[in-house]
Design a protein around this motif. Structure first.
Motif, PDB file in Angstrom:
ATOM      1  N   GLY A 140     -54.833  30.333  21.108  1.00  0.00           N
ATOM      2  CA  GLY A 140     -56.221  29.870  21.079  1.00  0.00           C
ATOM      3  C   GLY A 140     -56.530  28.836  20.013  1.00  0.00           C
ATOM      4  N   LEU A 141     -55.511  28.099  19.540  1.00  0.00           N
ATOM      5  CA  LEU A 141     -55.768  27.070  18.536  1.00  0.00           C
ATOM      6  C   LEU A 141     -56.291  25.803  19.209  1.00  0.00           C
ATOM      7  N   PRO A 142     -57.444  25.315  18.788  1.00  0.00           N
ATOM      8  CA  PRO A 142     -57.993  24.095  19.384  1.00  0.00           C
ATOM      9  C   PRO A 142     -57.103  22.892  19.079  1.00  0.00           C
ATOM     10  N   ILE A 143     -56.991  22.002  20.049  1.00  0.00           N
ATOM     11  CA  ILE A 143     -56.226  20.776  19.846  1.00  0.00           C
ATOM     12  C   ILE A 143     -57.103  19.787  19.096  1.00  0.00           C
ATOM     13  N   ARG A 144     -56.592  19.310  17.982  1.00  0.00           N
ATOM     14  CA  ARG A 144     -57.287  18.341  17.131  1.00  0.00           C
ATOM     15  C   ARG A 144     -56.996  16.919  17.583  1.00  0.00           C
ATOM     16  N   GLY A 145     -55.775  16.693  18.028  1.00  0.00           N
ATOM     17  CA  GLY A 145     -55.374  15.374  18.486  1.00  0.00           C
ATOM     18  C   GLY A 145     -54.045  15.465  19.202  1.00  0.00           C
ATOM     19  N   GLU A 146     -53.827  14.544  20.119  1.00  0.00           N
ATOM     20  CA  GLU A 146     -52.586  14.544  20.892  1.00  0.00           C
ATOM     21  C   GLU A 146     -52.163  13.100  21.126  1.00  0.00           C
ATOM     22  N   HIS A 147     -50.921  12.805  20.760  1.00  0.00           N
ATOM     23  CA  HIS A 147     -50.378  11.455  20.908  1.00  0.00           C
ATOM     24  C   HIS A 147     -48.970  11.588  21.478  1.00  0.00           C
ATOM     25  N   GLY A 148     -48.854  11.487  22.796  1.00  0.00           N
ATOM     26  CA  GLY A 148     -47.555  11.685  23.433  1.00  0.00           C
ATOM     27  C   GLY A 148     -47.099  13.124  23.263  1.00  0.00           C
ATOM     28  N   THR A 149     -45.924  13.311  22.673  1.00  0.00           N
ATOM     29  CA  THR A 149     -45.398  14.672  22.474  1.00  0.00           C
ATOM     30  C   THR A 149     -45.862  15.283  21.149  1.00  0.00           C
ATOM     31  N   TYR A 150     -46.599  14.526  20.345  1.00  0.00           N
ATOM     32  CA  TYR A 150     -47.126  15.017  19.065  1.00  0.00           C
ATOM     33  C   TYR A 150     -48.515  15.590  19.278  1.00  0.00           C
ATOM     34  N   ILE A 151     -48.699  16.854  18.858  1.00  0.00           N
ATOM     35  CA  ILE A 151     -50.000  17.514  19.004  1.00  0.00           C
ATOM     36  C   ILE A 151     -50.377  18.160  17.678  1.00  0.00           C
ATOM     37  N   GLU A 152     -51.638  18.021  17.299  1.00  0.00           N
ATOM     38  CA  GLU A 152     -52.170  18.698  16.117  1.00  0.00           C
ATOM     39  C   GLU A 152     -53.146  19.773  16.573  1.00  0.00           C
ATOM     40  N   PHE A 153     -53.029  20.965  15.946  1.00  0.00           N
ATOM     41  CA  PHE A 153     -53.916  22.094  16.235  1.00  0.00           C
ATOM     42  C   PHE A 153     -54.734  22.411  14.991  1.00  0.00           C
TER      43      PHE A 153
END
Length: 126
Positions: free
Chosen positions: A27-40
């Motif tokens: 349940g961690l919200p996605i902060r940002g996504e750039h290709g295969t890189y994702i921040e939660f």
């Protein structure tokens, strides 16, 4: 020098499985996504994932194809460790250690993510 831990990046084998695990199951919200890189979003520290292949390409570092031993764990504080573990069990998350109260009063349990990274689910010490 004033160091502050801002983010941790996990190298993962399967981008979609890991994204599903951290976003849908934990349940961690996605902060940002750039290709295969994702921040939660996790609070004051960002948890990120990226594929080993992408990290090799971006950094030029020698990234092992698979882990051979555990060298760290992620720790997430929850209000009710037992309830959280039961919810994760229902979603077929691998439970490594059932909830147990430690001598210092904290309740801890361990699960694994799709790549086998150890995740501690624990009560607060505050």
């Amino acid at each position: 020098m004033n160091l502050k831990l801002r983010y941790v990046i996990l190298y993962v084998s399967n981008h979609e499985k890991s994204k599903h695990f951290y976003n849908e199951i934990l349940g961690l919200p996605i902060r940002g996504e750039h290709g295969t890189y994702i921040e939660f979003e996790t609070g004051s520290t960002i948890l990120s994932i990226n594929t080993r292949e992408s990290v090799k390409e971006i950094t030029g570092l020698n990234i092992a194809e698979s882990k051979t031993s555990q060298t760290f764990e992620l720790g997430f504080v929850v209000e009710d460790v037992k309830e959280t573990i039961e919810n994760l069990r229902k979603q077929d998350v691998q439970i490594l250690v059932e909830p147990i109260e430690k001598p210092w009063g904290q309740v801890v349990a361990y699960v694994a993510d799709p790549d086998g990274h150890y995740i501690e689910i624990c009560s607060s010490l505050d």
